[in-house]
Scaffold this active site. Structure first.
Site, short mmCIF file in Angstrom:
data_model
loop_
_atom_site.label_atom_id
_atom_site.label_comp_id
_atom_site.label_asym_id
_atom_site.label_seq_id
_atom_site.Cartn_x
_atom_site.Cartn_y
_atom_site.Cartn_z
N ASP A 124 -86.80 69.32 -11.29
CA ASP A 124 -87.88 68.52 -10.45
C ASP A 124 -89.05 68.50 -11.20
O ASP A 124 -89.48 69.13 -12.31
CB ASP A 124 -87.92 69.46 -9.21
CG ASP A 124 -86.72 69.21 -8.30
OD1 ASP A 124 -85.98 68.47 -8.60
OD2 ASP A 124 -87.07 69.77 -7.15
N HIS B 237 -86.70 73.43 -12.79
CA HIS B 237 -87.74 72.58 -13.18
C HIS B 237 -88.11 72.16 -14.42
O HIS B 237 -88.00 73.12 -15.22
CB HIS B 237 -88.99 73.03 -12.62
CG HIS B 237 -89.03 73.33 -11.12
ND1 HIS B 237 -88.11 74.13 -10.20
CD2 HIS B 237 -89.45 72.66 -9.91
CE1 HIS B 237 -88.25 74.04 -8.96
NE2 HIS B 237 -89.07 73.06 -8.64
#
Length: 279
Positions: free
Chosen positions: A91, A236
């Site tokens: 992400d 992430h």
């Protein structure tokens, strides 16, 4: 005798005539007098112990778990467990610090992943997005500026999605069908609109918690202790101000190696779910 009956008849007629006006007066309502209000019970049914519905009920929005159950084909947490496959997802990309390091590891290991990108970061780092596409990774929508979507009006919410769709389309040639809401948060009306646009919401069932600045060992444990066939793993490749994702970068080669040792194939979200990446 006749005289007596005649006297009684006259007396009766006189009595009736006198009583008539009084009876009439008692039957007529005085226009200046307010009638007494008599509250009569509507029913003999016993009352409810804790009162009526509107005094007790407090309707609340469905939880994310409820929404997942209700919109199972649109709101997805994992793939099928019938094949030994898992998907690595990242992400908040792109940035110019951690995203290139993640891409370097994936390229070295020959792994394709799914990146959920933020629109204003796509505008800032178009070269890194182009690298993702060139190296065979799948791109999904993660909103324009990482807004908490349920707090937005309908118009603002849709702008977050369509604006980022347009940016992604410039690199991929398609409008992405995959969306991950920031923080994993979304409401029912937004799910319904996304479904009408043939999009799927891709959340996760394995969370690395790497955004906490964890060590490589902690990130690795959080993933490998919870992964199983069909898992969608959240990591992430960029973060907010001050977030350190060194742990994810350093853990990634070991995670890939361990999964391969266990006979697990690393695939993209479209491969895991047998769906298209875009339209």
């Amino acid at each position: 005798m006749k005289t007596r009956w005649l006297f009684l008849l006259i007396l009766t007629l006189f009595a009736n005539g006198c009583a008539s006006p009084d009876t009439t007066r008692t039957q007529q309502a005085d226009p200046l007098q307010q009638p007494e209000q008599q509250v009569q019970p509507l029913t003999q049914t016993p009352d409810l112990a804790d009162g009526p519905e509107n005094g007790t009920r407090d309707p609340r929005p469905l939880s994310l778990g409820d929404l997942r159950a209700k919109y199972r084909s649109t709101f997805i947490l994992n793939g099928p467990s019938s094949k030994r496959e898992v998907a690595l997802t990242f992400d908040d990309a792109p940035d110019d610090r951690f995203t290139p390091q993640v891409l370097d590891v994936l390229k070295k290991e020959g792994v394709k992943a799914t990146f959920f990108v933020v629109g204003n970061r796509v505008e800032k780092h178009p070269d890194i997005v182009q690298r993702m596409v060139d190296e065979g990774h799948v791109i999904g929508n993660h909103s324009y500026d990482h807004a908490n979507l349920p707090k937005l009006t309908d118009d603002k919410f849709r702008e977050q999605i369509t604006r980022t769709d347009s940016l992604i389309r410039n690199f991929t040639g398609y409008t992405p069908s995959l969306l991950r809401p920031p923080y994993g948060n979304i409401n029912e009306g937004q799910i319904q609109w996304l479904a009408s646009q043939q999009k799927r919401i891709i959340n996760w069932n394995v969370d690395s918690l790497d955004w906490k600045g964890l060590s490589a060992e902690q990130v690795e444990t959080n993933i490998l202790a919870h992964v199983f066939p069909g898992s969608i793993i959240l990591q992430h490749s960029a973060g907010g101000t001050g977030e350190d994702l060194t742990g994810t970068v350093n853990a990634l080669p070991r995670i890939i190696a361990k999964l391969r040792e266990d006979g697990v194939k690393l695939v993209t979200i479209p491969e895991l779910l047998n769906i298209s990446a875009g339209q």
